[in-house]
Scaffold this active site. Sequence first.
Site, PDB file in Angstrom:
ATOM      1  N   THR A 179       0.842  -1.188   0.000  1.00 33.18           N
ATOM      2  CA  THR A 179       0.000   0.000   0.000  1.00 33.18           C
ATOM      3  C   THR A 179       0.883   1.246   0.000  1.00 33.18           C
ATOM      4  O   THR A 179       2.095   1.156  -0.164  1.00 33.18           O
ATOM      5  CB  THR A 179      -1.020  -0.072   1.170  1.00 33.18           C
ATOM      6  OG1 THR A 179      -1.930   1.015   1.055  1.00 33.18           O
ATOM      7  CG2 THR A 179      -0.351  -0.039   2.532  1.00 33.18           C
ATOM      8  N   LYS A 203      -2.672  15.753 -15.438  1.00 30.39           N
ATOM      9  CA  LYS A 203      -2.517  14.390 -14.897  1.00 30.39           C
ATOM     10  C   LYS A 203      -3.583  13.458 -15.476  1.00 30.39           C
ATOM     11  O   LYS A 203      -3.317  12.281 -15.730  1.00 30.39           O
ATOM     12  CB  LYS A 203      -2.622  14.409 -13.370  1.00 30.39           C
ATOM     13  CG  LYS A 203      -1.371  14.909 -12.694  1.00 30.39           C
ATOM     14  CD  LYS A 203      -1.344  14.407 -11.258  1.00 30.39           C
ATOM     15  CE  LYS A 203      -0.641  15.388 -10.344  1.00 30.39           C
ATOM     16  NZ  LYS A 203      -0.928  15.164  -8.931  1.00 30.39           N
ATOM     17  N   MET A 228     -14.339   5.961  -3.197  1.00 28.38           N
ATOM     18  CA  MET A 228     -13.370   4.913  -2.847  1.00 28.38           C
ATOM     19  C   MET A 228     -12.997   4.975  -1.365  1.00 28.38           C
ATOM     20  O   MET A 228     -12.539   3.994  -0.803  1.00 28.38           O
ATOM     21  CB  MET A 228     -12.118   5.053  -3.700  1.00 28.38           C
ATOM     22  CG  MET A 228     -12.308   4.573  -5.108  1.00 28.38           C
ATOM     23  SD  MET A 228     -10.690   4.349  -5.845  1.00 28.38           S
ATOM     24  CE  MET A 228     -11.161   4.110  -7.528  1.00 28.38           C
ATOM     25  N   GLY A 278     -16.183   2.879  -0.242  1.00 28.30           N
ATOM     26  CA  GLY A 278     -15.204   1.948  -0.805  1.00 28.30           C
ATOM     27  C   GLY A 278     -14.826   0.765   0.070  1.00 28.30           C
ATOM     28  O   GLY A 278     -13.851   0.073  -0.241  1.00 28.30           O
ATOM     29  N   GLY A 305      -4.872   9.940  -9.592  1.00 28.24           N
ATOM     30  CA  GLY A 305      -3.764   9.402  -8.800  1.00 28.24           C
ATOM     31  C   GLY A 305      -3.698   7.890  -8.925  1.00 28.24           C
ATOM     32  O   GLY A 305      -4.253   7.304  -9.857  1.00 28.24           O
ATOM     33  N   ARG A 356      -8.517  17.624 -10.858  1.00 26.46           N
ATOM     34  CA  ARG A 356      -8.234  19.026 -10.523  1.00 26.46           C
ATOM     35  C   ARG A 356      -7.071  19.535 -11.374  1.00 26.46           C
ATOM     36  O   ARG A 356      -7.127  20.623 -11.925  1.00 26.46           O
ATOM     37  CB  ARG A 356      -7.903  19.078  -9.026  1.00 26.46           C
ATOM     38  CG  ARG A 356      -7.660  20.424  -8.469  1.00 26.46           C
ATOM     39  CD  ARG A 356      -7.462  20.326  -6.979  1.00 26.46           C
ATOM     40  NE  ARG A 356      -6.322  19.477  -6.606  1.00 26.46           N
ATOM     41  CZ  ARG A 356      -5.947  19.239  -5.360  1.00 26.46           C
ATOM     42  NH1 ARG A 356      -6.634  19.740  -4.352  1.00 26.46           N
ATOM     43  NH2 ARG A 356      -4.901  18.476  -5.108  1.00 26.46           N
ATOM     44  N   THR A 357      -6.023  18.715 -11.507  1.00 26.12           N
ATOM     45  CA  THR A 357      -4.901  19.049 -12.383  1.00 26.12           C
ATOM     46  C   THR A 357      -5.132  18.313 -13.701  1.00 26.12           C
ATOM     47  O   THR A 357      -4.890  17.098 -13.800  1.00 26.12           O
ATOM     48  CB  THR A 357      -3.566  18.606 -11.741  1.00 26.12           C
ATOM     49  OG1 THR A 357      -3.539  19.088 -10.394  1.00 26.12           O
ATOM     50  CG2 THR A 357      -2.364  19.113 -12.517  1.00 26.12           C
ATOM     51  N   LYS A 372       3.443   1.322  -3.980  1.00 25.59           N
ATOM     52  CA  LYS A 372       2.884   0.529  -5.078  1.00 25.59           C
ATOM     53  C   LYS A 372       3.686   0.664  -6.377  1.00 25.59           C
ATOM     54  O   LYS A 372       3.799  -0.290  -7.140  1.00 25.59           O
ATOM     55  CB  LYS A 372       1.423   0.927  -5.332  1.00 25.59           C
ATOM     56  CG  LYS A 372       0.469   0.464  -4.241  1.00 25.59           C
ATOM     57  CD  LYS A 372      -0.966   0.805  -4.609  1.00 25.59           C
ATOM     58  CE  LYS A 372      -1.915   0.474  -3.477  1.00 25.59           C
ATOM     59  NZ  LYS A 372      -3.310   0.756  -3.801  1.00 25.59           N
TER      60      LYS A 372
HETATM   61  P1  NDP Z   1      -3.203  10.016  -4.752  1.00 23.62           P
HETATM   62  O1  NDP Z   1      -2.530  10.868  -3.751  1.00 23.62           O
HETATM   63  O2  NDP Z   1      -2.397   9.184  -5.691  1.00 23.62           O
HETATM   64  O3  NDP Z   1      -4.171  10.941  -5.679  1.00 23.62           O
HETATM   65  C1  NDP Z   1      -4.996  11.901  -5.087  1.00 23.62           C
HETATM   66  C2  NDP Z   1      -5.979  12.442  -6.119  1.00 23.62           C
HETATM   67  O4  NDP Z   1      -6.943  13.239  -5.424  1.00 23.62           O
HETATM   68  C3  NDP Z   1      -5.359  13.331  -7.199  1.00 23.62           C
HETATM   69  O5  NDP Z   1      -6.036  13.113  -8.411  1.00 23.62           O
HETATM   70  C4  NDP Z   1      -5.629  14.743  -6.644  1.00 23.62           C
HETATM   71  O6  NDP Z   1      -5.710  15.737  -7.660  1.00 23.62           O
HETATM   72  C5  NDP Z   1      -6.995  14.541  -6.040  1.00 23.62           C
HETATM   73  N1  NDP Z   1      -7.353  15.510  -4.982  1.00 23.62           N
HETATM   74  C6  NDP Z   1      -6.804  15.629  -3.750  1.00 23.62           C
HETATM   75  N2  NDP Z   1      -7.447  16.587  -3.042  1.00 23.62           N
HETATM   76  C7  NDP Z   1      -8.429  17.079  -3.866  1.00 23.62           C
HETATM   77  C8  NDP Z   1      -9.431  18.092  -3.707  1.00 23.62           C
HETATM   78  N3  NDP Z   1      -9.549  18.791  -2.570  1.00 23.62           N
HETATM   79  N4  NDP Z   1     -10.266  18.315  -4.743  1.00 23.62           N
HETATM   80  C9  NDP Z   1     -10.154  17.624  -5.893  1.00 23.62           C
HETATM   81  N5  NDP Z   1      -9.223  16.666  -6.101  1.00 23.62           N
HETATM   82  C10 NDP Z   1      -8.373  16.390  -5.097  1.00 23.62           C
HETATM   83  O7  NDP Z   1      -4.221   9.105  -3.895  1.00 23.62           O
HETATM   84  P2  NDP Z   1      -4.788   7.666  -4.288  1.00 23.62           P
HETATM   85  O8  NDP Z   1      -5.170   7.705  -5.706  1.00 23.62           O
HETATM   86  O9  NDP Z   1      -3.873   6.601  -3.821  1.00 23.62           O
HETATM   87  O10 NDP Z   1      -6.096   7.557  -3.342  1.00 23.62           O
HETATM   88  C11 NDP Z   1      -7.275   8.297  -3.597  1.00 23.62           C
HETATM   89  C12 NDP Z   1      -8.383   7.838  -2.656  1.00 23.62           C
HETATM   90  O11 NDP Z   1      -8.753   6.493  -2.906  1.00 23.62           O
HETATM   91  C13 NDP Z   1      -8.029   7.909  -1.174  1.00 23.62           C
HETATM   92  O12 NDP Z   1      -9.142   8.419  -0.477  1.00 23.62           O
HETATM   93  C14 NDP Z   1      -7.792   6.456  -0.803  1.00 23.62           C
HETATM   94  O13 NDP Z   1      -8.074   6.222   0.575  1.00 23.62           O
HETATM   95  C15 NDP Z   1      -8.793   5.757  -1.704  1.00 23.62           C
HETATM   96  N6  NDP Z   1      -8.457   4.355  -2.001  1.00 23.62           N
HETATM   97  C16 NDP Z   1      -9.353   3.370  -1.648  1.00 23.62           C
HETATM   98  C17 NDP Z   1      -9.102   2.047  -1.931  1.00 23.62           C
HETATM   99  C18 NDP Z   1     -10.109   1.005  -1.530  1.00 23.62           C
HETATM  100  O14 NDP Z   1      -9.793  -0.188  -1.616  1.00 23.62           O
HETATM  101  N7  NDP Z   1     -11.297   1.391  -1.109  1.00 23.62           N
HETATM  102  C19 NDP Z   1      -7.876   1.627  -2.616  1.00 23.62           C
HETATM  103  C20 NDP Z   1      -6.989   2.736  -2.964  1.00 23.62           C
HETATM  104  C21 NDP Z   1      -7.285   4.030  -2.643  1.00 23.62           C
HETATM  105  P3  NDP Z   1      -4.403  16.526  -8.179  1.00 23.62           P
HETATM  106  O15 NDP Z   1      -3.762  15.628  -9.215  1.00 23.62           O
HETATM  107  O16 NDP Z   1      -4.951  17.771  -8.776  1.00 23.62           O
HETATM  108  O17 NDP Z   1      -3.534  16.754  -6.984  1.00 23.62           O
END
Ligand code: NDP
Length: 275
Positions: A61, A156, A219, A242, A129, A152-153, A65
């Site tokens: 995790t 990406k 999620m 999730g 992400g 947001r970005t 990853k």
């Molecule tokens: P990352 O840090 O890789 O990506 C975060 C993403 O969230 C980016 O796209 C970022 O955008 C966006 N973001 C963050 N804050 C905001 C905001 N205020 N408004 C809009 N967009 C925002 O995280 P992960 O992809 O690893 O995880 C994302 C979520 O998924 C988490 O909540 C995690 O707990 C959950 N998750 C759940 C799993 C499950 O099994 N249920 C498995 C894996 C993850 P930007 O690119 O613009 O920064």
Amino acid sequence: MDQYWVIGNPIAHSKSPLIHRLFAEQTQESLNYAPLLGEEGRFAQQVQEALQGSGKGMNVTLPFKEQAWALAEVRSQAAQAAGAVNTLWRDEQGRLCGDNTDGCGLVTDLIKNHHVMLSGQRVLLLGAGGAARGVVLPLLQAGVAELVIANRTLSKAETLVNDLAPFALNAARLHACAFSDLGEAPFDLIINATSASLQGALPAISTKLVSTHTLCYDMMYAAEPTAFCLWAQAQGGRALDGLGMLIEQAAEAFYIWRGVRPQTASVMQALRQAL
Ligand code: NDP
């Protein structure tokens, strides 16, 4: 006894040891599963040390990853497409194998547990992400008609679409978009793969994207409904968190390692009570 781990940093909060203990009890598989605090700069060594002798498998995790992906000598198509690995094991030749079961977990939760028809659906994926990256290919393989990735970005989201296009059965169904350019037509399914809910925040999208037939899937999971689930319900949509994805991705890893597929319904109940 066969030993399994989940490695991450932080790791104390992980629900995976409880989930896999419940799977092992249910299937009467004899194994031990423990959390392992990953150390930046020592991840590869920790994996090699763990996966020898009785060490049979490892879940990975945040934030390892991508490093697990780089370390794996053999990767599943899901892992290859995601650029991230959450499940490691060795094959009979001793090669380190990596899979990504996150997307399978999401799709299984939607289809099996919630009877959602993905085929032909118009789907919006929020975020670009690691979590978003892992679910794109399985959603396309499940036959969604259109998959819009908004972040947001924006750059990406565009990179994600470009990276995943070679794996897509029909790349034309995959688009990147800014939140502000999503239009006003409601989606069938909106998946929140941003980490905004962690801060109780919401992705800045129009309420018009949700209608009474829209399913919104966050999620993130928590004891109380997440900010995104509450927002979706306030627009008249249906909302899911999730937890099911977490348990189904674990069930897939368990199946890869043990060749036995655990039932997830009772584990879901136990985890929901333990939140
Ligand atoms: P990352 O840090 O890789 O990506 C975060 C993403 O969230 C980016 O796209 C970022 O955008 C966006 N973001 C963050 N804050 C905001 C905001 N205020 N408004 C809009 N967009 C925002 O995280 P992960 O992809 O690893 O995880 C994302 C979520 O998924 C988490 O909540 C995690 O707990 C959950 N998750 C759940 C799993 C499950 O099994 N249920 C498995 C894996 C993850 P930007 O690119 O613009 O920064």
